[in-house]
Write a protein that holds these residues in place. Structure first.
Motif, PDB file in Angstrom:
ATOM      1  N   CYS A   8       0.833  -1.197   0.000  1.00 51.66           N
ATOM      2  CA  CYS A   8       0.000   0.000   0.000  1.00 51.66           C
ATOM      3  C   CYS A   8       0.869   1.248   0.000  1.00 51.66           C
ATOM      4  CB  CYS A   8      -0.896   0.014   1.235  1.00 51.66           C
ATOM      5  SG  CYS A   8      -2.031  -1.375   1.266  1.00 51.66           S
ATOM      6  N   SER A   9       2.061   1.117   0.617  1.00 50.41           N
ATOM      7  CA  SER A   9       2.870   2.320   0.796  1.00 50.41           C
ATOM      8  C   SER A   9       3.332   2.919  -0.522  1.00 50.41           C
ATOM      9  CB  SER A   9       4.075   2.029   1.696  1.00 50.41           C
ATOM     10  OG  SER A   9       4.728   0.852   1.249  1.00 50.41           O
ATOM     11  N   CYS A  65       1.328   2.591  -3.344  1.00 50.63           N
ATOM     12  CA  CYS A  65       0.153   2.535  -4.217  1.00 50.63           C
ATOM     13  C   CYS A  65      -0.403   3.939  -4.375  1.00 50.63           C
ATOM     14  CB  CYS A  65      -0.922   1.640  -3.609  1.00 50.63           C
ATOM     15  SG  CYS A  65      -2.458   1.638  -4.538  1.00 50.63           S
ATOM     16  N   ARG A  94      -3.575   5.021  -2.476  1.00 53.56           N
ATOM     17  CA  ARG A  94      -3.438   5.003  -1.019  1.00 53.56           C
ATOM     18  C   ARG A  94      -4.367   5.997  -0.321  1.00 53.56           C
ATOM     19  NH1 ARG A  94       1.612   6.186  -1.264  1.00 53.56           N
ATOM     20  NH2 ARG A  94       1.681   8.318  -0.546  1.00 53.56           N
ATOM     21  N   GLU A  95      -4.379   7.224  -0.871  1.00 54.79           N
ATOM     22  CA  GLU A  95      -5.182   8.260  -0.213  1.00 54.79           C
ATOM     23  C   GLU A  95      -6.670   7.938  -0.213  1.00 54.79           C
ATOM     24  OE1 GLU A  95      -2.573   9.020  -1.951  1.00 54.79           O
ATOM     25  OE2 GLU A  95      -1.411  10.513  -0.832  1.00 54.79           O
ATOM     26  N   MET A 139       3.030   2.734   8.572  1.00 59.16           N
ATOM     27  CA  MET A 139       2.796   2.495   7.155  1.00 59.16           C
ATOM     28  C   MET A 139       3.295   1.102   6.760  1.00 59.16           C
ATOM     29  SD  MET A 139       1.410   4.361   4.730  1.00 59.16           S
ATOM     30  CE  MET A 139       0.637   3.063   3.764  1.00 59.16           C
ATOM     31  N   ASP A 195       1.309  -2.476   5.243  1.00 56.46           N
ATOM     32  CA  ASP A 195       1.622  -3.208   4.018  1.00 56.46           C
ATOM     33  C   ASP A 195       1.304  -4.698   4.161  1.00 56.46           C
ATOM     34  OD1 ASP A 195       2.325  -1.060   2.534  1.00 56.46           O
ATOM     35  OD2 ASP A 195       4.476  -1.243   2.866  1.00 56.46           O
ATOM     36  N   CYS A 243      -7.920   4.602  -0.093  1.00 61.69           N
ATOM     37  CA  CYS A 243      -8.219   3.412   0.707  1.00 61.69           C
ATOM     38  C   CYS A 243      -7.733   3.509   2.139  1.00 61.69           C
ATOM     39  CB  CYS A 243      -7.548   2.167   0.128  1.00 61.69           C
ATOM     40  SG  CYS A 243      -7.748   1.903  -1.605  1.00 61.69           S
ATOM     41  N   MET A 244      -6.616   4.175   2.326  1.00 62.69           N
ATOM     42  CA  MET A 244      -5.881   4.073   3.583  1.00 62.69           C
ATOM     43  C   MET A 244      -5.945   5.357   4.391  1.00 62.69           C
ATOM     44  SD  MET A 244      -4.364   1.213   4.212  1.00 62.69           S
ATOM     45  CE  MET A 244      -5.471  -0.002   3.510  1.00 62.69           C
ATOM     46  N   ARG A 296      -8.823  -1.745  -7.065  1.00 64.60           N
ATOM     47  CA  ARG A 296      -7.656  -1.090  -7.670  1.00 64.60           C
ATOM     48  C   ARG A 296      -8.014  -0.521  -9.033  1.00 64.60           C
ATOM     49  NH1 ARG A 296      -2.470  -0.940  -6.840  1.00 64.60           N
ATOM     50  NH2 ARG A 296      -1.744  -1.330  -8.961  1.00 64.60           N
TER      51      ARG A 296
END
Lengths: 267, 267
Positions: A38-39, A41, A44-45, A57, A61, A47-48, A90
């Motif tokens: 994810c770090s 991806c 990210r903003e 972080m 992952d 989903c995470m 995604r």
DNA sequence: CGACACCTTGAAGAGGTTCAAGAAATGTGG
DNA sequence: CCACATTTCTTGAACCTCTTCAAGGTGTCG
């Protein structure tokens, strides 16, 4: 014009929304080969949780166990299947729908990149709706055990999970308002505005979109028959509010759509 | 007949559903004087995770900060207010409703004892709907910070919170199905069956109920006008399916209601 | 190129809404 | 406690929106 080139045409300058911009299609092709993390991806903003420290972080992952590709028309999960994971989209576009025993069914939502799908399964360990890919798609599989484990350690993730579920509840309130009190034109206007707003947040145009679903699916979502959806599109086109060519829609007058949603003819 | 005596009349033998049975009214009067403790609350099975060990159970007693009474017609919270807590309903009956800028509003749900209210507020730190007491009510105030803190320590609570939110999402899917694809009679039949089923789980009759809301509020929830609700009640009464005297409803033929819900006239 | 899915449009019909009036319950203040 | 105001509920009749049924057009894919 193929959908792929339409996508490219739709996409606006990355500069304005760089942080939300999805990876170019070409770099995604071998996604499964690239380390799942994810770090790095670009979604990210969406989903995470944001603003995490490096060590947290890195923990996150571990969240994504694997990725999964679903062909257009395929099911990510079905009503009755065991629930094991949430899915972060995604690429691609999904619908979710519930059905009654007597065969009626109702589209409960359309989901796009960065959105989380599968929340319905938590309560009874089984899914209660179908998730169908409306175009070829890829999702990150996040085993729910792992989510619960990690969110006991990472407060920001815990908060994030709560927010995602609450957001879904609030979204559904909006749909209930639409289904319970709006007329056909208001429903379709609200639908278009919502779609285009979400696409815009992902780096696409504010005024042009390609519908991934049929008139019937739109109708099911909006509580209308497909003929009514079609007629309403034609009406909007006649009024110069949109241009419609099959699934390609160009919004010519966003304010007109907004006025229609807030028309409040009755009461 | 006052509502209080009607309640008493409605209640069935406690023996069959002892564990879910609410406290008799008399013992609730001085609730605020009694120590606030989930571990000796008779609604525990409805609000709290089951099968906890003693030490965990004691931790959970810290969850409820205080109780709060709301008079009939009063607001538990309003759209726009800061979100600080979830509320477990101890006694009374609520509706939640959302509104548009142009003044339309939509009842999104009716909540009764043992149910949790306020989940909409989590995502943006303030509430996006109104919660109104339809009769004098009392709630347990559970500060959300404390919920998050405790659910990092008590796995069963974490799971429970997730389930409550997921259950709400699934419930709303059902409402969307109702609003999107059912006709008036089906909607009202489904509504009555749902209400009576929930009341029965709380120790009340399977066939008799006192509506706490007006025809207009039912209509708003079901996407119908109050006149349609009234007419549909009359139709059911004419058909011998229910007896209706204002807000007092007796269901004479539950199977008929079930058949109506699954009628599937169309398609 | 032909089969199939999807979309558009017309005409008739049904279900629910709107408007209106009156009845029944509920609450309020003297 | 009764009279009056208010809210809530019921019912009728006209109307309107959306659905249903039907036919033809458009686009897509093997």
């Amino acid at each position: 014009m193929s959908d792929a080139t339409a996508d490219a045409a739709q996409r606006v300058s990355a500069k304005t929304v760089a942080s939300l911009h999805p990876l170019p299609v070409a770099t995604r092709v071998n996604a499964q080969a690239i380390k799942v993390a994810c770090s790095n991806c670009n979604l990210r903003e969406l989903c995470m949780p944001v603003g995490l420290e490096q060590p947290e972080m890195e923990k996150l992952d571990e969240l994504v166990a694997t990725r999964r590709k679903i062909k257009r028309g395929g099911n990510l999960f079905r009503n009755g299947e065991a629930f094991t994971a949430l899915y972060a989209i995604r690429t691609g576009f999904f619908k979710t729908c519930v059905a009654t025993e007597d065969g009626r069914d109702q589209v409960t939502g359309f989901q796009m990149a960065g959105e989380i799908i599968g929340l319905d399964g938590i309560v009874n360990d089984h899914h209660t709706c179908d998730a169908v890919a409306l175009e070829d798609a890829e999702v990150c599989v996040m085993p729910f055990d792992r989510i619960e484990e990690l969110s006991r350690e990472v407060t920001a993730l815990q908060r994030h999970v709560h927010q995602i579920m609450s957001r879904e509840i609030v979204r559904e309130h909006g749909v209930m308002l639409l289904l319970g009190s709006m007329r056909a034109e208001e429903r379709l206007a609200a639908f278009l505005l919502n779609l285009v707003q979400r696409l815009h947040a992902r780096g696409f145009s504010q005024s042009e979109l390609v519908l991934r679903m049929t008139r019937e699916e739109i109708g099911s979502y909006l509580g209308l028959k497909l003929e009514t959806v079609s007629r309403t599109f034609s009406k909007f086109a006649d009024d110069g509010i949109v241009e419609v060519k099959q699934r390609h829609v160009r919004i010519l007058d966003t304010d007109a759509l907004r006025r229609i949603v807030n028309s409040q003819t009755c009461q």
